[in-house]
Write a protein that holds these residues in place. Structure first.
Motif, short mmCIF file in Angstrom:
data_model
loop_
_atom_site.label_atom_id
_atom_site.label_comp_id
_atom_site.label_asym_id
_atom_site.label_seq_id
_atom_site.Cartn_x
_atom_site.Cartn_y
_atom_site.Cartn_z
N GLY A 167 36.11 -10.49 -13.39
CA GLY A 167 37.49 -10.46 -13.86
C GLY A 167 37.67 -10.00 -15.29
N LYS A 188 42.14 -15.91 -18.13
CA LYS A 188 42.69 -14.73 -17.47
C LYS A 188 41.73 -14.19 -16.42
CE LYS A 188 45.96 -13.39 -20.99
NZ LYS A 188 46.55 -12.31 -21.77
N LYS A 216 42.43 -14.05 -12.32
CA LYS A 216 42.30 -12.82 -11.55
C LYS A 216 41.38 -12.98 -10.33
CE LYS A 216 42.56 -9.47 -15.32
NZ LYS A 216 41.74 -8.52 -16.09
N THR A 217 40.42 -13.89 -10.42
CA THR A 217 39.33 -13.90 -9.44
C THR A 217 39.25 -15.14 -8.55
OG1 THR A 217 37.80 -14.79 -11.10
CG2 THR A 217 37.90 -12.39 -10.87
#
Length: 130
Positions: free
Chosen positions: A129, A69, A73-74
């Motif tokens: 993140g 995750k 996100k990053t």
């Protein structure tokens, strides 16, 4: 003899660590398929993933989910792919690979050669993140 991953866990050799708890650690692959390729490893040195105790195996996947995750996100990608090969290093590890195409997780393709500075920058990006 300790695996190279155990040496990273014990800080005997450097690693670009992106996440860690008491049982698991995640760090960048130094010869990645793509930028952001992370290895998720139990701190207990076991060679074969299906020899892990059920609670360690499930914990590994839950920890990998958190890392995936953060990658999602990053790092610019469509999704994060997962692979367990288990032939390169005799220590269980899960590959998390940011994907833009199916070819991004092709282990037969040439690996990237990134500088320590590039790896450090990517590790810091993923850490942001969490």
């Amino acid at each position: 003899m300790a695996s190279i991953f155990t040496k990273i866990i014990n800080r005997e050799i450097p690693g670009h660590i992106v996440a860690e708890d008491e049982n698991y650690i995640a760090f960048l692959d130094i010869m990645p398929l793509v930028k952001g390729h992370v290895l998720v490893v139990p701190k207990q040195e076991v060679d074969y993933i299906f020899d892990l105790k059920p609670e360690v195996l499930s914990g590994l996947h839950l920890f990998a989910q958190q890392v995936a995750k953060a990658i999602d996100k990053t790092i610019k990608c469509t999704r994060v792919g997962v692979a367990v090969i288990g032939l390169e290093v005799p220590h269980v590890h899960v590959h998390l690979v940011p994907l833009r195409s199916i070819d991004d997780i092709n282990f037969n393709r040439p690996k990237l050669k990134l500088s320590k500075d590039e790896l450090s920058e990517i590790a810091e990006t993923i850490k942001s993140g969490f």
